[in-house]
Write a protein that holds these residues in place. Structure first.
Motif, mmCIF file in Angstrom:
data_model
loop_
_atom_site.group_PDB
_atom_site.id
_atom_site.type_symbol
_atom_site.label_atom_id
_atom_site.label_comp_id
_atom_site.label_asym_id
_atom_site.label_seq_id
_atom_site.Cartn_x
_atom_site.Cartn_y
_atom_site.Cartn_z
ATOM 1 N N ASN A 1 5.806 13.015 -3.457
ATOM 2 C CA ASN A 1 5.118 11.938 -2.741
ATOM 3 C C ASN A 1 5.934 10.663 -2.885
ATOM 4 O OD1 ASN A 1 3.389 10.074 -1.646
ATOM 5 N ND2 ASN A 1 1.808 10.292 -3.223
ATOM 6 N N ILE A 2 6.478 10.175 -1.772
ATOM 7 C CA ILE A 2 7.308 8.970 -1.793
ATOM 8 C C ILE A 2 6.488 7.756 -2.217
ATOM 9 C CG2 ILE A 2 8.754 7.443 -0.366
ATOM 10 C CD1 ILE A 2 9.373 9.951 1.357
ATOM 11 N N CYS A 3 5.189 7.801 -1.974
ATOM 12 C CA CYS A 3 4.291 6.694 -2.338
ATOM 13 C C CYS A 3 3.548 6.989 -3.639
ATOM 14 C CB CYS A 3 3.293 6.435 -1.219
ATOM 15 S SG CYS A 3 4.030 5.936 0.335
ATOM 16 N N ALA A 4 4.216 7.637 -4.567
ATOM 17 C CA ALA A 4 3.564 8.042 -5.819
ATOM 18 C C ALA A 4 3.094 6.862 -6.655
ATOM 19 C CB ALA A 4 4.511 8.909 -6.646
ATOM 20 N N GLY A 5 3.614 5.666 -6.379
ATOM 21 C CA GLY A 5 3.224 4.481 -7.140
ATOM 22 C C GLY A 5 1.890 3.898 -6.723
ATOM 23 N N THR A 6 1.220 4.532 -5.753
ATOM 24 C CA THR A 6 -0.081 4.048 -5.290
ATOM 25 C C THR A 6 -0.968 5.243 -4.990
ATOM 26 O OG1 THR A 6 -1.241 2.804 -3.560
ATOM 27 C CG2 THR A 6 0.756 3.930 -2.905
ATOM 28 N N ASP A 7 -2.288 5.035 -4.999
ATOM 29 C CA ASP A 7 -3.192 6.114 -4.625
ATOM 30 C C ASP A 7 -3.815 5.879 -3.246
ATOM 31 O OD1 ASP A 7 -4.859 4.024 -5.198
ATOM 32 O OD2 ASP A 7 -6.056 5.062 -6.709
ATOM 33 N N ARG A 8 -3.271 4.929 -2.497
ATOM 34 C CA ARG A 8 -3.820 4.607 -1.176
ATOM 35 C C ARG A 8 -3.392 5.625 -0.123
ATOM 36 N NH1 ARG A 8 -8.155 1.437 -1.812
ATOM 37 N NH2 ARG A 8 -7.677 -0.355 -3.130
ATOM 38 N N HIS B 1 0.809 -1.214 0.000
ATOM 39 C CA HIS B 1 0.000 0.000 0.000
ATOM 40 C C HIS B 1 0.848 1.273 0.000
ATOM 41 C CE1 HIS B 1 -2.551 -3.229 1.604
ATOM 42 N NE2 HIS B 1 -3.501 -2.644 0.912
ATOM 43 N N PHE B 2 2.159 1.128 0.205
ATOM 44 C CA PHE B 2 3.096 2.248 0.083
ATOM 45 C C PHE B 2 3.831 2.234 -1.258
ATOM 46 C CE2 PHE B 2 4.062 2.887 4.916
ATOM 47 C CZ PHE B 2 2.863 3.548 5.070
ATOM 48 N N ALA B 3 3.688 1.141 -2.010
ATOM 49 C CA ALA B 3 4.448 0.965 -3.252
ATOM 50 C C ALA B 3 5.951 1.019 -2.977
ATOM 51 C CB ALA B 3 4.056 1.993 -4.303
ATOM 52 N N LEU B 4 6.362 0.371 -1.877
ATOM 53 C CA LEU B 4 7.768 0.286 -1.490
ATOM 54 C C LEU B 4 8.090 -1.172 -1.165
ATOM 55 C CD1 LEU B 4 7.949 3.311 1.007
ATOM 56 C CD2 LEU B 4 8.806 3.290 -1.349
ATOM 57 N N GLY B 5 9.353 -1.546 -1.271
ATOM 58 C CA GLY B 5 9.740 -2.911 -0.936
ATOM 59 C C GLY B 5 11.217 -2.988 -0.595
ATOM 60 N N THR B 6 11.573 -3.919 0.273
ATOM 61 C CA THR B 6 12.972 -4.046 0.678
ATOM 62 C C THR B 6 13.857 -4.538 -0.468
ATOM 63 O OG1 THR B 6 12.506 -6.288 1.517
ATOM 64 C CG2 THR B 6 12.398 -4.470 3.105
ATOM 65 N N GLY B 7 13.257 -5.142 -1.484
ATOM 66 C CA GLY B 7 14.044 -5.601 -2.630
ATOM 67 C C GLY B 7 14.263 -4.530 -3.675
ATOM 68 N N SER C 1 -0.249 10.215 5.175
ATOM 69 C CA SER C 1 -1.710 10.222 5.279
ATOM 70 C C SER C 1 -2.198 8.819 5.647
ATOM 71 C CB SER C 1 -2.348 10.662 3.959
ATOM 72 O OG SER C 1 -2.167 9.696 2.950
ATOM 73 N N HIS C 2 -3.363 8.739 6.295
ATOM 74 C CA HIS C 2 -3.874 7.421 6.702
ATOM 75 C C HIS C 2 -5.325 7.172 6.316
ATOM 76 C CE1 HIS C 2 -6.033 9.318 9.997
ATOM 77 N NE2 HIS C 2 -4.925 9.728 10.579
#
Length: 315
Positions: A92-99, A41-47, A112-113
Motif C-alpha cells: 500500500n503506497i499510502c501505508a502512512g494513513t488509514d484514509r 490524506h495519501f501520506a505523500l508530499g512533493t518534498g 480506494s475512495h
C-alpha cells in the motif's frame, strides 16, 4: 517542417505537443507558488517523494470504494498485463494513513475512495495533484463499483453516460464561498462506447450505457423503505423510481457526480462502470448469496481490465 528538420525530429515535436495537450490540468494558480505540496490524506508530499519517478508512467487509474477490492483489482490487472502474478505482494503506497489505499502495477494505479461524495472528492483532489506533479499525460480514470439497478436484472453492468442528481438533472452542485456552483457531469462518450464494445467482445454479462443517479444518502436519498427513517409510502417510492427510469436512469450510487465534475474541470477522460446488485423496483435489501455477489463485483474489473489491455497495446 522547417529546413533541416528530419521526419524523426518532426514526430518528436508532434509527440511533445500531444503530451502537452493531454497533460493533467490543475485549476489552481496557487499550487505553483507552493514550495511543497503535502497530499495529507495519501501520506505523500512533493518534498518527501519523487512523484515523477514513482508515478510518471501512469496511464490508467482505477478507483473504487473498498481498499480490499482495489488490492484485488491490482492483482487481477497485473496478471492480465503480465507484470506480476496473483501471489505477488503489492504494498500500500499510502501505508502512512488509514484514509485511502493505493496500489500500482506498471502503468496502472488502483486507489480506494471510501463511500460518498465527500470521501471521493477529497481523494480526487489529491489524486489529480499527484498526476500533475508526476507530469503524467494521456491518463484515463475509471470508477469501478457496485450500485442499485433500476429496471435491470441483478448482475447487469452500467456504463454511465451522465451522472444526474436526485431531481434527475445532469449537474453537480458545489458550494464555494457560500455560493452554489453547478458543474457538468457528462462523461466521455467515446470511452463509454469503447467500454461497451469491450463488453460485447467479452460477451459474459449484460452491459448497458445509461444515466446514473448519484445521491447523498443510501437510505432516504435512494427511496428505500428499510432505513431508520422513512417519510413516504411504498407507492410514492415506486412512482419516484419509475420516474427516474423514464429519465434514463439505470442505476443509483453515491460518487459519480463529483467524479464526473472533477474529471471535466481537470480535462481528464473519465468513466464510471458499476455492477447492479439488485433491481430497486423489486426491493431494497440485498439478500443475494455472498458467492454470487463476489462474482458480480468482478464484472466491472473484467470489463475495465479488457479495455486497459486493448488500449495499452495501441500505445
Amino acid at each position: 517542417m522547417t529546413p533541416g528538420d528530419t521526419p524523426e525530429k518532426k514526430k518528436k515535436m508532434e509527440d511533445n505537443v500531444l503530451a502537452e495537450e493531454t497533460s493533467i490540468y490543475v485549476h489552481n494558480p496557487y499550487l505553483e507558488k507552493m514550495k511543497e505540496d503535502i497530499l495529507y490524506h495519501f501520506a505523500l508530499g512533493t518534498g518527501t517523494h519523487d512523484f515523477q519517478a514513482l508515478f510518471g508512467d501512469i496511464k490508467f487509474v482505477c478507483v473504487g470504494g473498498s481498499p480490499s477490492r482495489m488490492k484485488t483489482f491490482i492483482r487481477y490487472i497485473a496478471e492480465e498485463l503480465e507484470t506480476g502474478s496473483p501471489n505477488c505482494d503489492y504494498p500500500n503506497i499510502c501505508a502512512g494513513t488509514d484514509r485511502y489505499a493505493m496500489y500500482k502495477a506498471g502503468p496502472v494505479l488502483s486507489v480506494s475512495h471510501g463511500m460518498g461524495i465527500p470521501s471521493i472528492a477529497i481523494m480526487l483532489h489529491e489524486l489529480i495533484k499527484l498526476l500533475h506533479h508526476s507530469k503524467c499525460s494521456d491518463v484515463t480514470i475509471v470508477r469501478i463499483g457496485t450500485s442499485g439497478g433500476i429496471g435491470l436484472a441483478p448482475g447487469s453492468v452500467v456504463i454511465t453516460k451522465q451522472s444526474v442528481d436526485a431531481t434527475f438533472k445532469p449537474q453537480f452542485e458545489q458550494v464555494v464561498l457560500g455560493k452554489s456552483v453547478f458543474r457538468n457531469t457528462d462523461l466521455d462518450d467515446k470511452l463509454a462506447e469503447d467500454l461497451l464494445k469491450c463488453a460485447k467482445e467479452l460477451d459474459e454479462f449484460n452491459t448497458v450505457i445509461g444515466n446514473t443517479m448519484c445521491t447523498l444518502d443510501f437510505y432516504e436519498g435512494q427511496a428505500r423503505l428499510d432505513g431508520a427513517i422513512c417519510s413516504y409510502t411504498e407507492e410514492e417510492k415506486l412512482q419516484y423510481l419509475q420516474a427516474a427510469h423514464k429519465a434514463g436512469v439505470r442505476n443509483i450510487e453515491m460518487e459519480s457526480s463529483v467524479f464526473a465534475a472533477m474529471c471535466n474541470v481537470s480535462g481528464i477522460r473519465g468513466a464510471v462502470v458499476c455492477v447492479t446488485l439488485l433491481d430497486r423496483l423489486e426491493g431494497d435489501q440485498i439478500s443475494t448469496p455472498h458467492d454470487v455477489l463476489s462474482e458480480y463485483q468482478k464484472r466491472p474489473q473484467k470489463l475495465v481490465g479488457h479495455l486497459i489491455k486493448k488500449q495499452l497495446k495501441k500505445k
